[in-house]
Design a protein around this motif. Sequence first.
Motif, short mmCIF file in Angstrom:
data_model
loop_
_atom_site.label_atom_id
_atom_site.label_comp_id
_atom_site.label_asym_id
_atom_site.label_seq_id
_atom_site.Cartn_x
_atom_site.Cartn_y
_atom_site.Cartn_z
N THR A 74 -24.00 -25.40 86.92
CA THR A 74 -23.89 -24.31 85.96
C THR A 74 -25.14 -24.24 85.10
OG1 THR A 74 -22.77 -25.75 84.38
CG2 THR A 74 -21.37 -24.45 85.85
N SER A 75 -25.44 -23.05 84.65
CA SER A 75 -26.60 -22.86 83.78
C SER A 75 -26.37 -23.54 82.44
CB SER A 75 -26.85 -21.37 83.57
OG SER A 75 -27.79 -21.15 82.54
N GLY A 76 -27.41 -24.13 81.91
CA GLY A 76 -27.31 -24.73 80.59
C GLY A 76 -27.31 -23.70 79.48
N ASP A 77 -27.72 -22.48 79.78
CA ASP A 77 -27.75 -21.40 78.78
C ASP A 77 -27.80 -20.08 79.52
OD1 ASP A 77 -28.33 -19.50 76.82
OD2 ASP A 77 -29.61 -20.87 75.67
N ASP A 78 -26.68 -19.36 79.54
CA ASP A 78 -26.66 -18.13 80.34
C ASP A 78 -27.32 -16.94 79.64
OD1 ASP A 78 -24.75 -17.40 78.49
OD2 ASP A 78 -23.09 -17.30 79.93
N GLU A 79 -27.95 -17.18 78.48
CA GLU A 79 -28.82 -16.17 77.90
C GLU A 79 -30.25 -16.32 78.43
OE1 GLU A 79 -27.89 -13.53 75.94
OE2 GLU A 79 -25.95 -14.29 76.66
N ILE A 80 -30.49 -17.40 79.19
CA ILE A 80 -31.81 -17.67 79.76
C ILE A 80 -31.77 -17.65 81.28
CG2 ILE A 80 -33.67 -19.38 79.95
CD1 ILE A 80 -32.76 -20.45 77.20
N LEU A 81 -30.70 -18.20 81.87
CA LEU A 81 -30.61 -18.39 83.31
C LEU A 81 -29.19 -18.09 83.77
CD1 LEU A 81 -31.76 -19.57 86.01
CD2 LEU A 81 -31.08 -21.82 85.17
N ARG A 82 -29.07 -17.26 84.80
CA ARG A 82 -27.74 -16.84 85.25
C ARG A 82 -27.59 -16.99 86.77
NH1 ARG A 82 -26.16 -11.42 81.74
NH2 ARG A 82 -26.19 -12.46 79.69
N THR A 83 -26.33 -16.98 87.19
CA THR A 83 -26.00 -17.04 88.60
C THR A 83 -26.20 -15.67 89.26
OG1 THR A 83 -23.69 -16.60 88.05
CG2 THR A 83 -24.35 -18.92 88.31
N ILE A 84 -26.23 -15.69 90.58
CA ILE A 84 -26.51 -14.48 91.35
C ILE A 84 -25.43 -13.42 91.17
CG2 ILE A 84 -25.34 -15.16 93.49
CD1 ILE A 84 -28.91 -13.83 93.47
N ASP A 85 -24.21 -13.83 90.83
CA ASP A 85 -23.11 -12.86 90.69
C ASP A 85 -23.01 -12.29 89.27
OD1 ASP A 85 -22.30 -15.21 89.56
OD2 ASP A 85 -20.35 -15.31 90.58
N ARG A 86 -23.88 -12.75 88.36
CA ARG A 86 -23.88 -12.20 87.00
C ARG A 86 -25.31 -12.13 86.46
NH1 ARG A 86 -22.58 -13.17 81.53
NH2 ARG A 86 -23.10 -15.38 81.68
N PRO A 87 -26.16 -11.38 87.15
CA PRO A 87 -27.60 -11.37 86.78
C PRO A 87 -27.84 -10.56 85.51
CG PRO A 87 -27.20 -9.76 88.49
CD PRO A 87 -25.88 -10.49 88.28
N PHE A 88 -29.05 -10.68 84.99
CA PHE A 88 -29.45 -9.87 83.84
C PHE A 88 -29.68 -8.42 84.26
CE2 PHE A 88 -30.79 -14.15 82.59
CZ PHE A 88 -30.20 -14.24 81.34
N SER A 89 -30.08 -8.24 85.50
CA SER A 89 -30.33 -6.91 86.04
C SER A 89 -30.06 -6.96 87.53
CB SER A 89 -31.78 -6.50 85.76
OG SER A 89 -32.13 -5.34 86.50
N PRO A 90 -29.57 -5.88 88.13
CA PRO A 90 -29.32 -5.90 89.58
C PRO A 90 -30.58 -5.87 90.42
CG PRO A 90 -28.86 -3.72 88.69
CD PRO A 90 -29.13 -4.61 87.52
N ASP A 91 -31.73 -5.62 89.78
CA ASP A 91 -32.98 -5.59 90.53
C ASP A 91 -34.05 -6.39 89.79
OD1 ASP A 91 -34.53 -3.83 88.70
OD2 ASP A 91 -33.02 -2.35 89.29
N GLY A 92 -35.20 -6.55 90.45
CA GLY A 92 -36.25 -7.42 89.93
C GLY A 92 -37.14 -6.80 88.88
N GLY A 93 -36.97 -5.51 88.60
CA GLY A 93 -37.69 -4.91 87.49
C GLY A 93 -39.12 -4.50 87.78
N LEU A 94 -39.55 -4.53 89.04
CA LEU A 94 -40.88 -4.04 89.37
C LEU A 94 -40.73 -2.74 90.16
CD1 LEU A 94 -43.94 -5.34 89.25
CD2 LEU A 94 -43.68 -5.18 91.71
N ARG A 95 -41.50 -1.74 89.80
CA ARG A 95 -41.43 -0.45 90.47
C ARG A 95 -42.80 -0.05 90.99
NH1 ARG A 95 -36.94 -1.30 89.38
NH2 ARG A 95 -35.36 -0.06 88.33
N LEU A 96 -42.76 0.67 92.10
CA LEU A 96 -43.93 1.39 92.58
C LEU A 96 -43.90 2.77 91.94
CD1 LEU A 96 -46.35 1.84 94.50
CD2 LEU A 96 -44.69 2.52 96.25
N MET A 97 -44.97 3.13 91.24
CA MET A 97 -45.09 4.46 90.65
C MET A 97 -46.07 5.27 91.51
SD MET A 97 -43.33 4.51 87.68
CE MET A 97 -44.08 5.51 86.40
N LYS A 98 -45.69 6.48 91.87
CA LYS A 98 -46.58 7.27 92.73
C LYS A 98 -46.37 8.76 92.50
CE LYS A 98 -43.40 6.75 96.66
NZ LYS A 98 -43.25 6.27 98.06
#
Length: 611
Positions: free
Chosen positions: A405-429
């Motif tokens: 288990t994560s020692g602090d789920d405000e810093i590190l989370r499991t795959i089923d409860r992520p901070f965001s469903p994606d990695g946060g990088l986008r291609l802009m075009k």
Amino acid sequence: MTDTPLHPTLAKITQRIIDRSRNSRQRYLDRIRAAKQQGKVERSRLGCSNLAHGYAAMPKTVKIEMLRENVPNLGIITAYNDMVSAHQPFKDFPDWIKDEALKHGATAQVAGGTPAMCDGITQGYAGMELSLFSRDVIAMSTAIGLSHQMFDGGLFMGVCDKIVPGLMIGALSFGHLPAVFVPAGPMSSGIGNKEKARTRQLFAEGKVGREALLESEMGSYHSPGTCTFYGTANSNQMMMEMMGVHLPAAAFVHPYTELREALTRHAAAHLAQNIRSGNIKPLGEMLTEKSFINALIGLMATGGSTNHTMHLIAMARTAGVILNWDDFDEISAIVPLLIRVYPNGKADINHFTAAGGLPFVIRELLKAGLLHNDVDTVVGRGIHHYTQEPFLIDGKLEWRDAPDTSGDDEILRTIDRPFSPDGGLRLMKGNIGRSVIKVSAVREGCRIIEAPAIVFNDQREVLEAFDRGELERDFVCVVRYQGPRANGMPELHKLTPPLGILQDRGFKVALLTDGRMSGASGKVPAAIHMTPEASMGGNIAKIRTGDIIRFDSVSGELNVLLDEAQWSARTPESIDLTANGAGCGRELFANFRSLTSEAETGAMSFGGEFA
């Protein structure tokens, strides 16, 4: 560990990269296999006079071992200097490595040193225009060190922004040799990142003086080791773990600890033993398309540095693997964000490690079928080896499974409860070109902007306009002629405080540039690395102040809202760049600027096979 079936989209992207890279990868493999000395140590091909020069400075006991044709010799490439905090701990590493190599039937020599500049020191000044190309200098100096053909394996010591990519490019040019990368670890935690950022903003507003700012900065950057925010340096270390070229979980152990020395010594012993037994693959064969894809996945799962949209591409191309920004964009869409470390959160890299760290992240990705386990690493087949972390028990190294288990789920989370469903990088075009944006630190309400452009040709012009009070409005800040060919592509971090202040005052603002912002990209939406750059006739040079720009980091749309015929008829505006050509050593890099490829192909100055 039981393998989870690979995510079908990841499988599709992986196959596309393998197919795209087939010819270039085979050419690379053919080249390094031809360079391999079959059944003998590398130095056996050298003549007696050549060998005498290579042995001359060695102690007599080491010479005796080197005269034995079955004793491997390890080459150390070090980025040590005692100005850069992250590299100062490397001072003692060569002695530990030499001592340990002798204990395990090998010898070791410092094959060469590389420069290691600090972007934090040069930020905003002329020296920063050498930063990106220092990567290529490091690659070349690594190759020079190994060119003596005295070595049967390499230990590569580096941490920071351009240093690790440069070492990797150089090491892969000698990809017929096995290799281990040896990190130094982060400094201990200083003042909180939120407090540091607040003081910077107060200084930009003129509310505190330089003395208060310097006290704050020195409270953050305060001791030997890597800076603790999650920028390019710590993203480097993450990627080396994901590629399996470190010992497992070696990245974030503090310098000047017994565990750090034990890991360094074990790296030398492990490499020596495995060269003797033949149980380690050459680096260029060990790192496959899937190894580089794992690094890309790690970048998304951790919200790592945008600099690696160039550096990872450059490293991969050296090994014949062709990545592009479409791959980054599509992998980002399926890989959830599992950590929040500054600038994407309040915590630092030490807090992340204490909460479970990279072994936890790797295990979670494997559980979801979002990481390739069928890869080779320096410790054997499978990235699952990297779900363990090291401990020093009664003086002996021992690896244990990461916590459940994560020692602090405000810093590190499991795959089923992520901070965001994606990695946060986008291609802009769009009609300006192609760029990337890191949206993981941008607030939801700030991700879409439609506003007039204000065009600048230098970051100092932006700061001066801010000081004059001319930017109190909604606008897209266009800073062009900041690409590799224009001025070496410096990072533009000095723009973050003033643009952040304007955002806090309620204005909608965004940055569009062919320059860099790196792993410290913050709350202001920034479309960076615009390709083609202005100096190569890119459409960013066609933008005029007052043009309305649609900046949508949700859909990836980036367009000047002009009639197509009117936009096509407009010509790029050129400017005088002669002031970028000299001073602070810039005159020595004229060929680098003239030869470099575009950002999406790694901004490489080597040309030929890699361009």
